[in-house]
Design a protein around this motif. Structure first.
Motif, PDB file in Angstrom:
ATOM      1  N   ARG A  43       0.856  -1.185   0.000  1.00 57.53           N
ATOM      2  CA  ARG A  43       0.000   0.000   0.000  1.00 57.53           C
ATOM      3  C   ARG A  43       0.893   1.235   0.000  1.00 57.53           C
ATOM      4  O   ARG A  43       1.782   1.376   0.821  1.00 57.53           O
ATOM      5  CB  ARG A  43      -0.912   0.048   1.218  1.00 57.53           C
ATOM      6  N   LYS A  82      -7.462  -6.052  -0.058  1.00 55.99           N
ATOM      7  CA  LYS A  82      -7.768  -4.867  -0.851  1.00 55.99           C
ATOM      8  C   LYS A  82      -9.090  -4.276  -0.386  1.00 55.99           C
ATOM      9  O   LYS A  82     -10.044  -5.006  -0.140  1.00 55.99           O
ATOM     10  CB  LYS A  82      -7.854  -5.269  -2.325  1.00 55.99           C
ATOM     11  N   ASP A 126      -9.958   0.864  -3.435  1.00 55.89           N
ATOM     12  CA  ASP A 126      -8.533   0.826  -3.781  1.00 55.89           C
ATOM     13  C   ASP A 126      -8.320   0.576  -5.263  1.00 55.89           C
ATOM     14  O   ASP A 126      -8.996  -0.258  -5.865  1.00 55.89           O
ATOM     15  CB  ASP A 126      -7.818  -0.287  -3.005  1.00 55.89           C
ATOM     16  N   LEU A 169      -1.477  -1.218  -4.033  1.00 55.00           N
ATOM     17  CA  LEU A 169      -2.775  -0.630  -3.714  1.00 55.00           C
ATOM     18  C   LEU A 169      -2.604   0.861  -3.453  1.00 55.00           C
ATOM     19  O   LEU A 169      -1.676   1.273  -2.756  1.00 55.00           O
ATOM     20  CB  LEU A 169      -3.371  -1.255  -2.446  1.00 55.00           C
ATOM     21  N   ASP A 171      -5.275   4.203  -2.400  1.00 58.28           N
ATOM     22  CA  ASP A 171      -6.645   4.606  -2.096  1.00 58.28           C
ATOM     23  C   ASP A 171      -7.049   5.803  -2.959  1.00 58.28           C
ATOM     24  O   ASP A 171      -6.205   6.503  -3.510  1.00 58.28           O
ATOM     25  CB  ASP A 171      -6.811   4.912  -0.606  1.00 58.28           C
TER      26      ASP A 171
END
Length: 120
Positions: free
Chosen positions: A30, A51, A55, A66, A68
């Motif tokens: 992430r 996930k 995302d 990933l 956001d």
């Protein structure tokens, strides 16, 4: 799939080593941005098992990444590299969207996102 962040080969090698140390090579990396630091925004990188619904997911160098929704516009065209020197190694983040960085280099702001600066 849209690629937001570019990870260099050197950074990918280091991330894969960290995944092995983490004990799970099937986790997601992430990459995100949160409020904080002297200039208002700071980067975050870590491993996640799942996930989220909002995302963006894509893969680079065999690493599942990933990002956001809120971080996506701030991280667009960011390049993550890993540099090794006599003092050790570390990740570097080149963000063409950043218009100001703090003196310590750990936080930044963009033209459209100032974040919430902390006292230095």
């Amino acid at each position: 799939m849209t690629q937001v962040v570019t990870i260099t080969e050197a950074a990918a090698f280091q991330i894969k080593d960290m995944m092995k140390e983490h004990g799970n090579e099937n986790v997601f990396l992430r990459v995100g941005v949160k409020g904080g630091g002297c200039s208002g925004l700071s980067y975050g990188m870590g491993f996640e098992e799942e996930k989220g619904d909002k995302d963006l997911e894509y893969e680079q160098h065999g690493i599942k990444i990933l990002i956001d929704d809120e971080s996506k516009p701030i991280l667009q065209d960011v390049k993550i590299d890993f540099k090794q020197s006599m003092m050790g190694g570390g990740f570097t983040i080149d963000n063409p969207n950043a218009i100001a960085n703090c003196g310590c280099g750990s936080s930044f702001r963009t033209a459209t996102e100032a974040g919430k600066p902390e006292e230095c």
